[in-house]
Design a protein around this motif. Structure first.
Motif, PDB file in Angstrom:
ATOM      1  N   ALA A 152       1.260 -28.307  24.059  1.00 34.13           N
ATOM      2  CA  ALA A 152       2.208 -29.038  24.903  1.00 34.13           C
ATOM      3  C   ALA A 152       3.595 -28.419  24.788  1.00 34.13           C
ATOM      4  O   ALA A 152       4.045 -28.070  23.692  1.00 34.13           O
ATOM      5  N   PRO A 153       4.309 -28.250  25.911  1.00 34.93           N
ATOM      6  CA  PRO A 153       5.654 -27.669  25.863  1.00 34.93           C
ATOM      7  C   PRO A 153       6.652 -28.656  25.262  1.00 34.93           C
ATOM      8  O   PRO A 153       6.438 -29.873  25.295  1.00 34.93           O
ATOM      9  N   ALA A 154       7.734 -28.119  24.713  1.00 27.66           N
ATOM     10  CA  ALA A 154       8.774 -28.977  24.148  1.00 27.66           C
ATOM     11  C   ALA A 154       9.637 -29.601  25.240  1.00 27.66           C
ATOM     12  O   ALA A 154      10.320 -30.608  24.997  1.00 27.66           O
ATOM     13  N   LEU A 155       9.600 -29.013  26.430  1.00 26.79           N
ATOM     14  CA  LEU A 155      10.402 -29.514  27.541  1.00 26.79           C
ATOM     15  C   LEU A 155       9.566 -29.457  28.813  1.00 26.79           C
ATOM     16  O   LEU A 155       9.011 -28.408  29.148  1.00 26.79           O
ATOM     17  N   ALA A 156       9.466 -30.577  29.517  1.00 24.45           N
ATOM     18  CA  ALA A 156       8.686 -30.613  30.759  1.00 24.45           C
ATOM     19  C   ALA A 156       9.241 -31.690  31.677  1.00 24.45           C
ATOM     20  O   ALA A 156       9.744 -32.721  31.217  1.00 24.45           O
ATOM     21  N   SER A 157       9.153 -31.437  32.978  1.00 25.87           N
ATOM     22  CA  SER A 157       9.518 -32.441  33.975  1.00 25.87           C
ATOM     23  C   SER A 157       8.265 -33.184  34.415  1.00 25.87           C
ATOM     24  O   SER A 157       7.243 -32.560  34.715  1.00 25.87           O
ATOM     25  N   ILE A 158       8.347 -34.503  34.424  1.00 31.67           N
ATOM     26  CA  ILE A 158       7.243 -35.319  34.936  1.00 31.67           C
ATOM     27  C   ILE A 158       7.746 -35.970  36.218  1.00 31.67           C
ATOM     28  O   ILE A 158       8.480 -36.961  36.193  1.00 31.67           O
ATOM     29  N   ALA A 159       7.376 -35.378  37.324  1.00 29.95           N
ATOM     30  CA  ALA A 159       7.875 -35.820  38.634  1.00 29.95           C
ATOM     31  C   ALA A 159       6.795 -35.585  39.672  1.00 29.95           C
ATOM     32  O   ALA A 159       5.799 -34.892  39.422  1.00 29.95           O
ATOM     33  N   SER A 160       6.988 -36.143  40.847  1.00 30.94           N
ATOM     34  CA  SER A 160       6.062 -35.902  41.957  1.00 30.94           C
ATOM     35  C   SER A 160       6.521 -34.658  42.718  1.00 30.94           C
ATOM     36  O   SER A 160       7.647 -34.175  42.517  1.00 30.94           O
ATOM     37  N   PRO A 161       5.703 -34.140  43.618  1.00 33.62           N
ATOM     38  CA  PRO A 161       6.120 -32.964  44.400  1.00 33.62           C
ATOM     39  C   PRO A 161       7.088 -33.321  45.530  1.00 33.62           C
ATOM     40  O   PRO A 161       7.527 -32.422  46.248  1.00 33.62           O
TER      41      PRO A 161
END
Length: 229
Positions: A152-161
């Motif tokens: 798992a990355p330390a930084l990620a965006s959780i958003a829709s397209p």
């Protein structure tokens, strides 16, 4: 372990007894906040958690921190908090857009839009401003899968397209609420640039549909039928 009691904290209730993870869900939620004491409270709580706990800490940042034009006290604070978590070497930052769920908080974008339309209050809309909606249940599902991954990355965006212009977003609310908004259009704002590729991949993997009608479905879910907000 979970720090906080709001919308995000409730969605991550499954981590309450997790021996290895601390979900930090006690941050500043109002993007219009300017009280330095409110920011100091979060910073102190975060620093204490980072220093006193050996658990992996999950922090929720903002997708808008990548926009240099977003330079309000709130976004300066969020950038600082994200950096503190990442620099600690034991934290994970999930950047979120406009999270939608059942909450009494009148400061959320969607509650504000709903209230203005229902109460026939005028709305000033920046025509070029965009917002990205994501269901809190989907945030929790995607984050849980990412946290379970060994890489798992330390930084990620959780958003829709789907980053929608504000007038379009209001049109979806009008459709769901079956009531016209009173709007004044202003030629201002900027596009919202969100890298949702990882969230989209995880969503496909766990069977979440983030298709073109996703924003409408999210609004319908939380605002299309009477509920206690």
């Amino acid at each position: 372990m979970i720090l906080g009691s709001g919308l995000i904290a409730r969605a991550f209730h499954g981590f309450a007894d997790d021996p290895d993870t601390l979900v930090f869900a006690s941050g500043v939620s109002n993007s219009g906040e300017r009280d330095s004491a409110v920011f100091l409270r979060e910073r102190t709580l975060l620093e204490t958690a980072l220093h006193q706990s050996s658990k992996r800490l999950v922090y929720f940042g903002s997708c808008n921190v990548v926009n240099p034009e977003q330079n309000s006290p709130y976004f300066q604070h969020k950038r600082d908090m994200e950096n503190r978590v990442l620099d600690s070497g034991k934290g994970v930052v999930f950047r979120l857009p406009q999270v939608v769920g059942r909450t009494r908080n009148p400061n959320t974008l969607t509650n504000y839009l709903r209230d203005c339309i229902v109460q026939a209050r005028p709305l000033t809309l920046w025509t070029r401003a965009q917002r990205n909606l994501i269901d809190i249940d989907d945030v929790a599902a995607i984050a849980t899968r990412l946290l379970a991954s060994s890489d798992a990355p330390a930084l990620a965006s959780i958003a829709s397209p789907w980053s929608l212009a504000m007038p379009h977003l209001v049109e979806l609310f009008e459709q769901v609420l079956e009531k016209k908004a009173i709007v004044q259009l202003v030629e201002r704002g900027e596009h919202m640039h969100v890298d949702s590729s990882l969230a989209e991949a995880v969503a496909r993997d766990i069977g979440l549909d983030l298709g073109p009608d996703y924003p409408l479905r999210v609004i319908q879910k939380y605002y299309g039928t009477p509920h206690e907000s």
